[in-house]
Scaffold this motif. Structure first.
Motif, PDB file in Angstrom:
ATOM      1  N   LEU A 176     -39.949   0.146-102.263  1.00 19.29           N
ATOM      2  CA  LEU A 176     -40.069  -1.052-101.430  1.00 19.29           C
ATOM      3  C   LEU A 176     -39.817  -0.634 -99.982  1.00 19.29           C
ATOM      4  O   LEU A 176     -38.902   0.143 -99.706  1.00 19.29           O
ATOM      5  CB  LEU A 176     -39.041  -2.107-101.859  1.00 19.29           C
ATOM      6  N   ARG A 177     -40.642  -1.113 -99.067  1.00 18.74           N
ATOM      7  CA  ARG A 177     -40.435  -0.821 -97.653  1.00 18.74           C
ATOM      8  C   ARG A 177     -40.698  -2.075 -96.826  1.00 18.74           C
ATOM      9  O   ARG A 177     -41.441  -2.967 -97.248  1.00 18.74           O
ATOM     10  CB  ARG A 177     -41.325   0.322 -97.165  1.00 18.74           C
ATOM     11  N   GLY A 178     -40.090  -2.134 -95.659  1.00 22.63           N
ATOM     12  CA  GLY A 178     -40.285  -3.277 -94.782  1.00 22.63           C
ATOM     13  C   GLY A 178     -39.941  -2.929 -93.351  1.00 22.63           C
ATOM     14  O   GLY A 178     -39.239  -1.952 -93.076  1.00 22.63           O
ATOM     15  N   SER A 179     -40.479  -3.717 -92.433  1.00 19.27           N
ATOM     16  CA  SER A 179     -40.173  -3.505 -91.020  1.00 19.27           C
ATOM     17  C   SER A 179     -40.287  -4.836 -90.281  1.00 19.27           C
ATOM     18  O   SER A 179     -41.043  -5.723 -90.677  1.00 19.27           O
ATOM     19  CB  SER A 179     -41.129  -2.481 -90.395  1.00 19.27           C
ATOM     20  N   VAL A 180     -39.525  -4.955 -89.206  1.00 25.97           N
ATOM     21  CA  VAL A 180     -39.556  -6.128 -88.336  1.00 25.97           C
ATOM     22  C   VAL A 180     -39.657  -5.645 -86.898  1.00 25.97           C
ATOM     23  O   VAL A 180     -38.784  -4.905 -86.419  1.00 25.97           O
ATOM     24  CB  VAL A 180     -38.299  -7.002 -88.511  1.00 25.97           C
ATOM     25  N   ASP A 181     -40.729  -6.032 -86.209  1.00 29.18           N
ATOM     26  CA  ASP A 181     -40.888  -5.740 -84.785  1.00 29.18           C
ATOM     27  C   ASP A 181     -40.536  -6.997 -83.994  1.00 29.18           C
ATOM     28  O   ASP A 181     -41.088  -8.072 -84.252  1.00 29.18           O
ATOM     29  CB  ASP A 181     -42.324  -5.333 -84.460  1.00 29.18           C
ATOM     30  N   ILE A 182     -39.650  -6.852 -83.031  1.00 30.25           N
ATOM     31  CA  ILE A 182     -39.221  -7.975 -82.194  1.00 30.25           C
ATOM     32  C   ILE A 182     -39.633  -7.674 -80.761  1.00 30.25           C
ATOM     33  O   ILE A 182     -39.165  -6.691 -80.163  1.00 30.25           O
ATOM     34  CB  ILE A 182     -37.707  -8.192 -82.279  1.00 30.25           C
ATOM     35  N   ASN A 183     -40.512  -8.496 -80.208  1.00 29.13           N
ATOM     36  CA  ASN A 183     -40.917  -8.353 -78.817  1.00 29.13           C
ATOM     37  C   ASN A 183     -39.873  -9.045 -77.933  1.00 29.13           C
ATOM     38  O   ASN A 183     -39.936 -10.256 -77.715  1.00 29.13           O
ATOM     39  CB  ASN A 183     -42.299  -8.962 -78.602  1.00 29.13           C
ATOM     40  N   LEU A 184     -38.910  -8.270 -77.453  1.00 23.18           N
ATOM     41  CA  LEU A 184     -37.853  -8.842 -76.625  1.00 23.18           C
ATOM     42  C   LEU A 184     -38.428  -9.384 -75.320  1.00 23.18           C
ATOM     43  O   LEU A 184     -38.054 -10.456 -74.866  1.00 23.18           O
ATOM     44  CB  LEU A 184     -36.794  -7.774 -76.339  1.00 23.18           C
ATOM     45  N   THR A 185     -39.313  -8.610 -74.707  1.00 23.88           N
ATOM     46  CA  THR A 185     -40.084  -9.028 -73.546  1.00 23.88           C
ATOM     47  C   THR A 185     -41.474  -8.432 -73.712  1.00 23.88           C
ATOM     48  O   THR A 185     -41.772  -7.777 -74.715  1.00 23.88           O
ATOM     49  CB  THR A 185     -39.452  -8.530 -72.226  1.00 23.88           C
ATOM     50  N   HIS A 186     -42.322  -8.624 -72.696  1.00 22.94           N
ATOM     51  CA  HIS A 186     -43.635  -7.990 -72.749  1.00 22.94           C
ATOM     52  C   HIS A 186     -43.518  -6.473 -72.741  1.00 22.94           C
ATOM     53  O   HIS A 186     -44.430  -5.778 -73.181  1.00 22.94           O
ATOM     54  CB  HIS A 186     -44.492  -8.446 -71.569  1.00 22.94           C
ATOM     55  N   TRP A 187     -42.400  -5.947 -72.237  1.00 20.71           N
ATOM     56  CA  TRP A 187     -42.262  -4.506 -72.052  1.00 20.71           C
ATOM     57  C   TRP A 187     -41.244  -3.879 -72.995  1.00 20.71           C
ATOM     58  O   TRP A 187     -41.058  -2.660 -72.968  1.00 20.71           O
ATOM     59  CB  TRP A 187     -41.857  -4.200 -70.613  1.00 20.71           C
ATOM     60  N   ASP A 188     -40.570  -4.674 -73.824  1.00 20.06           N
ATOM     61  CA  ASP A 188     -39.497  -4.155 -74.668  1.00 20.06           C
ATOM     62  C   ASP A 188     -39.724  -4.586 -76.112  1.00 20.06           C
ATOM     63  O   ASP A 188     -39.900  -5.777 -76.386  1.00 20.06           O
ATOM     64  CB  ASP A 188     -38.136  -4.668 -74.189  1.00 20.06           C
ATOM     65  N   VAL A 189     -39.696  -3.594 -77.024  1.00 16.03           N
ATOM     66  CA  VAL A 189     -39.881  -3.862 -78.444  1.00 16.03           C
ATOM     67  C   VAL A 189     -38.736  -3.210 -79.216  1.00 16.03           C
ATOM     68  O   VAL A 189     -38.421  -2.025 -79.007  1.00 16.03           O
ATOM     69  CB  VAL A 189     -41.230  -3.312 -78.962  1.00 16.03           C
ATOM     70  N   LEU A 190     -38.114  -3.971 -80.096  1.00 16.58           N
ATOM     71  CA  LEU A 190     -37.059  -3.478 -80.979  1.00 16.58           C
ATOM     72  C   LEU A 190     -37.556  -3.569 -82.408  1.00 16.58           C
ATOM     73  O   LEU A 190     -38.046  -4.618 -82.836  1.00 16.58           O
ATOM     74  CB  LEU A 190     -35.782  -4.305 -80.801  1.00 16.58           C
ATOM     75  N   THR A 191     -37.464  -2.461 -83.147  1.00 17.84           N
ATOM     76  CA  THR A 191     -37.998  -2.396 -84.509  1.00 17.84           C
ATOM     77  C   THR A 191     -36.908  -1.975 -85.479  1.00 17.84           C
ATOM     78  O   THR A 191     -36.193  -0.990 -85.239  1.00 17.84           O
ATOM     79  CB  THR A 191     -39.169  -1.400 -84.596  1.00 17.84           C
ATOM     80  N   PHE A 192     -36.784  -2.729 -86.575  1.00 15.86           N
ATOM     81  CA  PHE A 192     -35.911  -2.366 -87.685  1.00 15.86           C
ATOM     82  C   PHE A 192     -36.792  -2.050 -88.896  1.00 15.86           C
ATOM     83  O   PHE A 192     -37.730  -2.801 -89.196  1.00 15.86           O
ATOM     84  CB  PHE A 192     -34.942  -3.503 -88.028  1.00 15.86           C
ATOM     85  N   GLY A 193     -36.494  -0.950 -89.577  1.00 12.46           N
ATOM     86  CA  GLY A 193     -37.288  -0.563 -90.735  1.00 12.46           C
ATOM     87  C   GLY A 193     -36.419  -0.015 -91.848  1.00 12.46           C
ATOM     88  O   GLY A 193     -35.288   0.432 -91.622  1.00 12.46           O
ATOM     89  N   GLY A 194     -36.958  -0.060 -93.051  1.00 19.32           N
ATOM     90  CA  GLY A 194     -36.224   0.462 -94.193  1.00 19.32           C
ATOM     91  C   GLY A 194     -37.137   0.799 -95.357  1.00 19.32           C
ATOM     92  O   GLY A 194     -38.213   0.209 -95.504  1.00 19.32           O
ATOM     93  N   ARG A 195     -36.719   1.774 -96.165  1.00 23.83           N
ATOM     94  CA  ARG A 195     -37.423   2.168 -97.379  1.00 23.83           C
ATOM     95  C   ARG A 195     -36.398   2.391 -98.488  1.00 23.83           C
ATOM     96  O   ARG A 195     -35.358   3.010 -98.273  1.00 23.83           O
ATOM     97  CB  ARG A 195     -38.228   3.462 -97.186  1.00 23.83           C
ATOM     98  N   ILE A 196     -36.702   1.871 -99.661  1.00 24.92           N
ATOM     99  CA  ILE A 196     -35.866   2.081-100.837  1.00 24.92           C
ATOM    100  C   ILE A 196     -36.790   2.481-101.976  1.00 24.92           C
ATOM    101  O   ILE A 196     -37.853   1.871-102.159  1.00 24.92           O
ATOM    102  CB  ILE A 196     -35.072   0.818-101.213  1.00 24.92           C
ATOM    103  N   GLY A 197     -36.409   3.494-102.731  1.00 21.76           N
ATOM    104  CA  GLY A 197     -37.286   3.921-103.811  1.00 21.76           C
ATOM    105  C   GLY A 197     -36.557   4.689-104.890  1.00 21.76           C
ATOM    106  O   GLY A 197     -35.418   5.126-104.721  1.00 21.76           O
ATOM    107  N   THR A 198     -37.237   4.823-106.012  1.00 22.90           N
ATOM    108  CA  THR A 198     -36.752   5.604-107.144  1.00 22.90           C
ATOM    109  C   THR A 198     -37.885   6.506-107.606  1.00 22.90           C
ATOM    110  O   THR A 198     -39.036   6.079-107.689  1.00 22.90           O
ATOM    111  CB  THR A 198     -36.303   4.690-108.293  1.00 22.90           C
TER     112      THR A 198
END
Length: 813
Positions: free
Chosen positions: A318-340
């Protein structure tokens, strides 16, 4: 009378002069104003050149003036009379934006609209689509990009199946990947490293979840120098449509193969969320033949085995990510992967043993079961800041990885009466974790000149616990063997600094780079032994390009790379793999250092792409797994690792992509290289060489926009190592794809190794041993894949008056 007339004329002239002067408000209207700003792509944040800027009057909606943006996205409208206006900003492929309440007044003669961001237009499912054949492999200045959607014959497989049909890469029958003849390379997932072994990663990622695969054979100093042959970067699918959209795949095949995956996305102006999961069961049945000969003193021992084999893999994740456009010039991304991951190899073999001093043959049965499983997870956080200046940016990244690894090998020997004559169990527990911190900065000085610099820390810890249990015939129990059971702990910290400078002088483009790395490594054993590495390394890189005609350029590069020893290569104790194989590490092992040279040229001839690359690679301190006879027990082979000397690879790669007809595209790839290895082994000098070549011919037939057939051929010639030789193999694959309901639903039927010609033969010999192995997988392997694409795209509404799109007058300033 004269006085009256004179006074009247004087009063008349004064009144005319008085009324000829406008009032103060009217005098202030005798001026013009201007409007200026920048236009950028909302996603990439790069300037948009040639965007249309049109200014309209609010009074009658008539066009007042207009212009286009320059290469920096800048525009300026001048000589605008006072009044109220609105402005349209538009460019092909982007959604138009309308800006309201633009007012030119005495107090606001210059209106600065600052940055204007245009969003790429999204095509809905109802949009008419124009289909064109895509080149399955495209070339960029530093890499090859493989379009996985063009690899229909690999759709139900993994990344390994895709790589079977691309230049620079070879895959053997066990699924082991080599890049330009070397099995040592680095794997990235979305430009991020993984804690898993390179081949394990490639065998686990479903092909249907991959967008592109990038082959980087000579990376710049910006990349990690690990990997003799370069980098394979897996770019996973991420939907870019607004609203909710997704992709669902399921597959089923012969020999108990089945699986599925899905991708679900949501995107709006502020957030982008991607979630995906996959599960696959892949089974490879076949048969295997092995012959061993070992010499101890004046006696030669012989062992023949023949029987069935099975290789089973069942990874899911399972994997997922969230991109947050803080401003037009700033992007914060959280991501994760879990597997067996779970892998299993089973062998049911019939054995015969005899020796030169005792020709009587002893027959028995052997059951070998090897299992490896474990969990893994990774979490990351990325921050990206861009400036309005094109290509200027700062990025920071944190990645934490952890994996577990449980391995168990069971070997059981039985005589004709099904009585166990010999058996052993080996286990290995191998947890590991790593933390990576990274910052990068890019500063452009002009359109052709830029400076890049960055810092990175890689900190990892791992542990290996090996145990051996021998079967006791009297008690019928497995007894723990402490002499061959060990615990080791490995710590490795690598700190890096790099910089690159690139520019252009007339037709010559160049990039020079330098990376320095400090490595500290410690291996602690359970008997209080400790081995350390404390070293600085430097890795220069040079990339050149020369454009001698429009659309034609030649590229050349040099890089220095390193191959660091795996922890178990250094551990100086005996570990049993099964009844016939033991391993021992070498703490004196040195890292490999590689000097890699490359030159390439691509030509477009009408509808044809022709590419030619030449490379030369020298490996110093060449490391190979060396076989010899284990002195403590007959018919057992000892595996260890040695710096055997140097190897040299001089080769070329050729690619031709051409449309024979509008509905028939061929992609022909050939690789030829001369391989030499020389050094000293078993106290003797040696020299071996071979001329290696491989061919790939991919035929793509598109009989209609919704019907497609592919037929692929692969051949690889024999090749040598310091102690052995691998024979050649040939394979044919075929696939048929049919799409329905405006391409939302598709069915793909595949047949791999259509004529059962992909077999593997390997021979290894030394002064006191001979080893032969033959593997034949059952084929053809048939599969059916069903893909469903869904999209609930909703056009984002824009405000047509008021709101955040209002500019001008006292309201703005």
């Amino acid at each position: 009378m004269y006085k009256t007339t004179a006074l009247f004329l004087l009063f008349f002239l004064w009144s005319q002069t008085l009324f000829a002067q406008p009032p103060q408000r009217m005098r202030n209207m005798n001026f013009t104003g201007s409007v200026y700003g920048f236009v950028f792509d909302d996603e990439s944040k790069v300037p948009i050149e040639y965007a249309n800027i049109i200014l309209y009057s609010v009074r009658d909606s008539g066009q007042v003036t207009g212009t286009i943006t320059d290469k920096d996205g800048y525009f300026k409208l001048e000589n605008i009379p006072p009044g109220r206006y609105y402005m349209d900003v538009d460019f092909i492929g982007y959604s138009k934006i309308r800006l309201h309440k633009i007012r030119i007044t005495p107090r606001n003669r210059e209106i600065n609209l600052k940055q204007i961001f245009l969003e790429p237009a999204t095509m809905t499912g109802e949009t008419v689509e124009v289909e064109a054949n895509r080149v399955p492999v495209t070339y960029q200045i530093d890499k090859k990009v493989i379009k996985v959607s063009e690899q229909t014959t690999a759709l139900s497989g993994t990344a390994v199946d895709v790589l079977e049909n691309v230049p620079s890469v070879n895959v053997d029958i066990d699924g082991n990947v080599s890049l330009r003849g070397s099995g040592n390379f680095q794997v990235l997932i979305d430009n991020k490293p993984t804690i898993l072994d390179a081949n394990e990663v490639l065998q686990q990622i479903p092909a249907s979840t991959i967008e592109d695969i990038e082959i980087i054979t000579n990376p710049s100093a910006k990349y990690d120098p690990d990997g003799v042959a370069g980098i394979i970067n897996i770019i996973l699918k991420k939907n870019k449509l607004k609203g909710v959209s997704g992709l669902l795949n399921s597959n089923i095949g012969t020999y108990g193969r089945y699986g599925g995956d899905f991708l679900l996305s949501y995107r709006n102006k502020r957030f982008t969320i991607n979630v995906s999961a996959n599960y696959n069961r892949r089974n490879f049945p076949g048969n295997q033949k092995i012959r061993r000969e070992t010499v101890i003193g004046n006696n030669t021992f012989y062992t023949d085995s023949d029987g069935d084999s099975r290789w089973l893999m069942t990874p899911y994740g399972l994997r997922g990510s969230v991109d947050i456009n803080l401003t037009h010039w700033d992007v914060l991304t959280f991501g994760g992967r879990i597997g067996t991951r779970s892998m299993e190899r089973n062998y049911d073999l019939s054995y015969e043993e005899w020796s030169s001093l005792n020709p009587n043959r002893f027959q028995y049965l052997s059951e070998d079961i090897w299992k490896r499983s474990g969990d893994h997870y990774a979490f990351s956080m990325d921050y990206l800041h861009k400036w309005s200046q094109k290509n200027r940016q700062f990025s920071a990244q944190i990645i934490f990885d952890r994996r577990t690894g449980d391995e168990k090998s069971t070997n059981v020997l039985q005589d004709g009466n099904n009585t166990i004559t010999n058996s052993q169990i080996t286990t290995e527990d191998e947890p590991a974790s790593s933390l990576r911190l990274k910052v990068d900065y890019t500063h452009p000085f002009n359109e052709n000149t830029k400076l890049e610099a960055g810092y990175q820390s890689r900190m990892s810890k791992s542990e290996e616990r090996n145990k051996l249990y021998d079967y006791n015939r009297d008690s019928g129990q497995y007894l723990f063997q402490p002499l061959y059971s060990h615990l080791s702990q490995n710590t490795r910290n690598i700190h890096s600094l790099y910089t690159t400078f690139s520019s252009k002088w007339t037709a010559l483009g160049y990039q020079i780079g330098l990376r320095s790395e400090y490595t500290y490594r410690a291996i602690a054993l359970d008997d209080s032994q400790k081995f350390t590495i404390d070293r600085w390394d430097f890795f220069p890189t040079i990339h050149l390009s020369y454009q001698f005609a429009a659309g034609r350029q030649i590229m050349a590069s040099y890089t220095r790379r390193i191959r660091r020893a795996r922890s178990w290569w250094l551990e100086p104790f005996i570990t049993w793999s099964d009844a016939y194989n033991v391993s021992k590490g070498n703490p004196a092992l040195l890292p490999e250092y590689v000097d890699s040279y490359e030159m390439g040229h691509q030509i477009f001839l009408g509808k044809s792409l022709l590419s030619l690359e030449i490379y030369y690679r020298v490996t110093n301190n060449k490391v190979e797994r060396v076989r010899s006879v284990f002195p403590d027990k007959e018919n057992v082979i000892l595996h260890t690792y040695e710096n055997i000397g140097k190897d040299y690879s001089l080769g070329s790669e050729f690619l031709l992509n051409r449309d024979i007809f509008k509905w028939w595209n061929i992609n022909y790839m050939a690789s030829l290289y001369r391989y030499r290895v020389k050094g000293r082994l078993d106290e003797q000098d040696f020299f071996r060489e071979s001329f290696n070549w491989s061919l790939r011919l991919n035929n793509d037939f598109r009989f209609s926009p919704n019907t497609r057939i592919q037929f692929n051929l692969r051949y690889r010639s024999p090749t040598v190592t310091s102690q052995g030789k691998s024979e050649d193999f040939l394979s044919f694959d075929m696939a048929f794809k049919q799409q329905f309901f405006k391409r939302k639903l598709s069915f793909t039927i595949q047949a791999r190794d259509l004529f059962n010609t992909m077999r593997h033969e390997f021979i290894s010999r030394g002064a006191d041993f001979y080893y032969y192995r033959f593997i034949d997988r059952r084929s053809p392997m048939l599969s059916l894949t069903v893909t469903w694409i869904f999209n609930n795209y909703k056009q984002e509404r824009r405000k047509t008056n008021g709101g955040e799109n209002d500019f001008g007058g006292e309201d703005l300033f």
